[in-house]
Design an enzyme around this catalytic site. Structure first.
Site, PDB file in Angstrom:
ATOM      1  N   VAL A  65      -2.360  -2.312   8.882  1.00  5.81           N
ATOM      2  CA  VAL A  65      -1.305  -1.567   9.581  1.00  5.81           C
ATOM      3  C   VAL A  65      -1.263  -2.047  11.023  1.00  5.81           C
ATOM      4  O   VAL A  65      -2.291  -2.068  11.699  1.00  5.81           O
ATOM      5  CB  VAL A  65      -1.590  -0.043   9.556  1.00  5.81           C
ATOM      6  CG1 VAL A  65      -0.536   0.705  10.376  1.00  5.81           C
ATOM      7  CG2 VAL A  65      -1.634   0.483   8.129  1.00  5.81           C
ATOM      8  N   HIS A  66      -0.084  -2.458  11.490  1.00  3.70           N
ATOM      9  CA  HIS A  66       0.010  -2.852  12.896  1.00  3.70           C
ATOM     10  C   HIS A  66       1.393  -2.660  13.505  1.00  3.70           C
ATOM     11  O   HIS A  66       1.555  -2.706  14.711  1.00  3.70           O
ATOM     12  CB  HIS A  66      -0.399  -4.325  13.080  1.00  3.70           C
ATOM     13  CG  HIS A  66       0.702  -5.291  12.739  1.00  3.70           C
ATOM     14  ND1 HIS A  66       0.990  -5.665  11.451  1.00  3.70           N
ATOM     15  CD2 HIS A  66       1.581  -5.946  13.531  1.00  3.70           C
ATOM     16  CE1 HIS A  66       1.999  -6.506  11.456  1.00  3.70           C
ATOM     17  NE2 HIS A  66       2.381  -6.699  12.696  1.00  3.70           N
ATOM     18  N   ARG A  67       2.434  -2.440  12.687  1.00  2.87           N
ATOM     19  CA  ARG A  67       3.793  -2.347  13.213  1.00  2.87           C
ATOM     20  C   ARG A  67       3.938  -1.131  14.127  1.00  2.87           C
ATOM     21  O   ARG A  67       3.416  -0.047  13.852  1.00  2.87           O
ATOM     22  CB  ARG A  67       4.796  -2.216  12.072  1.00  2.87           C
ATOM     23  CG  ARG A  67       4.926  -3.457  11.211  1.00  2.87           C
ATOM     24  CD  ARG A  67       5.948  -4.406  11.767  1.00  2.87           C
ATOM     25  NE  ARG A  67       6.082  -5.576  10.911  1.00  2.87           N
ATOM     26  CZ  ARG A  67       6.901  -6.577  11.148  1.00  2.87           C
ATOM     27  NH1 ARG A  67       7.652  -6.569  12.225  1.00  2.87           N
ATOM     28  NH2 ARG A  67       6.967  -7.600  10.330  1.00  2.87           N
TER      29      ARG A  67
END
Length: 368
Positions: free
Chosen positions: A206-208
């Site tokens: 997860v990084h957005r």
């Protein structure tokens, strides 16, 4: 001699540049130099990829680091312009949809230096995503558009971008995946050090900003992974942005049994994990495709995806993280799923076609 200056700054761009830089090195009559903006700057997100993928050492490293979108892009624009005035390349090559991409394109066109955009034509049709703004503006500024899929070509045509400036070359990430497959297969320690077995875990990233900057969505993801982990361990290489956002929201990512939180991993180790995961759950565009390259089902933790082919073929499922239950149901429901066969991303020759396209376009314009 055609002189190309490549602008990179973030993990996905390092991966793509690995294949294209190898193609440049084999070509006659072209010389590449690399400018690293420093958008991703620590070892795990930057230098490790240059070492593993044998990418040439950048001639310039701007060390811009993290900041707000405006401040980061502005600093890049100023410093890239100074490099371009010094180096005077014949072409500037940019990748993807980051602030480094847009800054490289803007600095170049304002100095009347032709720009080629690798991974052109991708659209989420969500203008709230900073990546969408970056890719649209870059496409309309660029002189040569290397699209990875037929869908991308159609998106460009819908915006009036057609003709010889558009080349469907396939996806350079497929080139890298093919070249690295044997190295990934030999990395047996990847699973051992996380205490998981082949086919017996979920790989999650997860990084957005749409997920990390929204406390409710991030909480839904963390708690959803915790539900999944009751049945299968979840290995979660943690992006620095995600770690910072979780701490700010009071979320302890490692507090749930079966959720294995780790620092970011290199490309080869990531490929090894992807190839052995039961399911890949991610909000990354690149990881969606990597899961497909390794024949693994994917759950995309977003409202939309640029890689619509994978949804249409049945390899990918969209899951907006609106609740922990929705996340867990989508991930567990994807176990064992197989999609249709096909070659939506080309035959693994994208990097060669990009170099050939640059040389051909330059010969036509008289710059070689």
């Amino acid at each position: 001699m055609l002189r190309v200056l490549t602008v990179v700054g973030a993990r996905p761009q390092f991966i793509k540049a690995a294949a294209v830089s190898r193609a440049f090195a084999k070509a006659t009559g072209v010389e590449e130099s690399i400018l690293h903006t420093g958008q991703h700057y620590d070892d795990a997100m930057s230098e490790q990829f240059f070492r593993e993928l044998k990418i040439p050492t950048p001639c310039w490293n701007l060390g811009v680091g993290s900041s707000s979108h405006g401040a980061q892009t502005g600093r890049m624009l100023e410093q890239i312009e100074a490099v371009l005035l010094e180096a005077r390349p014949d072409w500037v090559l940019v990748y993807g949809d980051t602030n480094s991409t847009l800054a490289g394109a803007l600095a170049s066109v304002k100095l009347h230096i032709p720009v080629a955009h690798v991974e052109a034509g991708l659209r989420s049709f969500n203008r709230r995503m900073p990546e969408e703004i970056n890719r649209v503006l870059t496409d309309h500024a660029a002189d040569l558009l290397f699209a990875p899929t037929e869908t991308a070509v159609k998106n460009l045509a819908d915006e009036g971008l057609t003709g010889e400036k558009v080349v469907n070359c396939g996806d350079v990430m497929y080139d890298v995946a093919l070249a690295s497959r044997e190295d990934a297969a030999r990395m047996g320690d990847a699973l051992h050090r996380f205490g998981v077995k082949p086919g017996g875990f979920v790989l999650a990233t997860v990084h957005r900003a749409e997920n990390t900057d929204d406390p409710e969505r991030l909480r839904n993801l963390v708690h959803g992974f915790a539900i999944v982990a009751r049945q299968l361990p979840v290995v979660m290489p943690l992006h620095p942005r995600t770690r910072a956002s979780a701490e700010a929201s009071g979320l302890d990512l490692g507090a749930h049994a079966g959720v294995v939180v780790t620092e970011p991993v290199g490309y080869i180790e990531m490929a090894a994990l992807e190839s052995e995961a039961a399911v890949v759950a991610t909000d990354s565009g690149g990881v969606q495709k990597e899961a497909y390259f390794h024949g693994r089902p994917c759950v995309t933790l977003r409202d939309e995806t640029e890689w619509v082919e994978l949804v249409q073929m049945g390899w990918n499922t969209l899951c907006p993280p609106n609740s922990p239950a929705a996340v867990a149901e989508a991930v567990l429901g994807a176990i064992g799923r197989k999609g249709a066969e096909g070659t939506p991303y080309g035959e693994g020759r994208a990097s060669e076609l990009i170099v050939e396209g640059l040389l051909a376009r330059s010969a036509t314009s008289g710059s070689v």
